[in-house]
Design an enzyme around this catalytic site. Structure first.
Site, PDB file in Angstrom:
ATOM      1  N   ILE A  14       0.865  -1.179   0.000  1.00  0.00           N
ATOM      2  CA  ILE A  14       0.000   0.000   0.000  1.00  0.00           C
ATOM      3  C   ILE A  14       0.902   1.229   0.000  1.00  0.00           C
ATOM      4  O   ILE A  14       1.352   1.697   1.044  1.00  0.00           O
ATOM      5  CB  ILE A  14      -0.975  -0.026   1.189  1.00  0.00           C
ATOM      6  CG1 ILE A  14      -1.881  -1.250   1.051  1.00  0.00           C
ATOM      7  CG2 ILE A  14      -1.808   1.256   1.227  1.00  0.00           C
ATOM      8  CD1 ILE A  14      -2.948  -1.392   2.096  1.00  0.00           C
ATOM      9  N   HIS A  15       1.200   1.703  -1.201  1.00  0.00           N
ATOM     10  CA  HIS A  15       2.045   2.884  -1.389  1.00  0.00           C
ATOM     11  C   HIS A  15       1.152   4.088  -1.659  1.00  0.00           C
ATOM     12  O   HIS A  15      -0.043   4.056  -1.365  1.00  0.00           O
ATOM     13  CB  HIS A  15       3.065   2.635  -2.509  1.00  0.00           C
ATOM     14  CG  HIS A  15       2.435   2.251  -3.814  1.00  0.00           C
ATOM     15  ND1 HIS A  15       2.030   3.176  -4.738  1.00  0.00           N
ATOM     16  CD2 HIS A  15       2.109   1.029  -4.325  1.00  0.00           C
ATOM     17  CE1 HIS A  15       1.485   2.548  -5.775  1.00  0.00           C
ATOM     18  NE2 HIS A  15       1.528   1.236  -5.546  1.00  0.00           N
ATOM     19  N   ALA A  16       1.684   5.141  -2.229  1.00  0.00           N
ATOM     20  CA  ALA A  16       0.971   6.420  -2.345  1.00  0.00           C
ATOM     21  C   ALA A  16      -0.378   6.336  -3.058  1.00  0.00           C
ATOM     22  O   ALA A  16      -1.384   6.816  -2.534  1.00  0.00           O
ATOM     23  CB  ALA A  16       1.861   7.455  -3.033  1.00  0.00           C
ATOM     24  N   ALA A  19      -2.955   4.109  -1.171  1.00  0.00           N
ATOM     25  CA  ALA A  19      -3.251   4.758   0.111  1.00  0.00           C
ATOM     26  C   ALA A  19      -4.215   5.914  -0.104  1.00  0.00           C
ATOM     27  O   ALA A  19      -5.159   6.107   0.668  1.00  0.00           O
ATOM     28  CB  ALA A  19      -1.959   5.245   0.772  1.00  0.00           C
TER      29      ALA A  19
END
Length: 88
Positions: A14-16, A19
């Site tokens: 769950i990166h930018a 997210a």
């Protein structure tokens, strides 16, 4: 309070971008929505909080919601996790 545990299946965790999608979904509801990972709990309506966790593929996360529309919020977040290919 309603809660559900997910296993993160996205290769990048769950990166930018994912997210942001989760934060936007959680922010549509009045319920207090939190994400727990590795013993830490953050407000799921806070992009900085979610990003600070560094959630990787294979991680188990728990999303909890508390408030008048807690079930709606949790159902929407579950749908987002699945439709975005983030977890199961």
């Amino acid at each position: 309070m309603a809660q559900k545990t997910f296993k993160v299946t996205a290769d990048s965790g769950i990166h930018a971008r994912p997210a942001t999608v989760l934060v936007q979904t959680a922010s549509k509801y009045d319920a207090d929505v939190n994400l727990e990972y590795n013993g830490k709990t953050v407000n799921l309506k806070s992009i900085m909080g979610v990003m600070s966790l560094g959630i990787a593929k294979g991680a188990e996360i728990t999303i909890s919601a508390s408030g008048a529309d807690e079930n709606d919020a949790l159902n929407a977040l579950e749908e987002t996790m699945k439709s975005e290919g983030l977890g199961e």
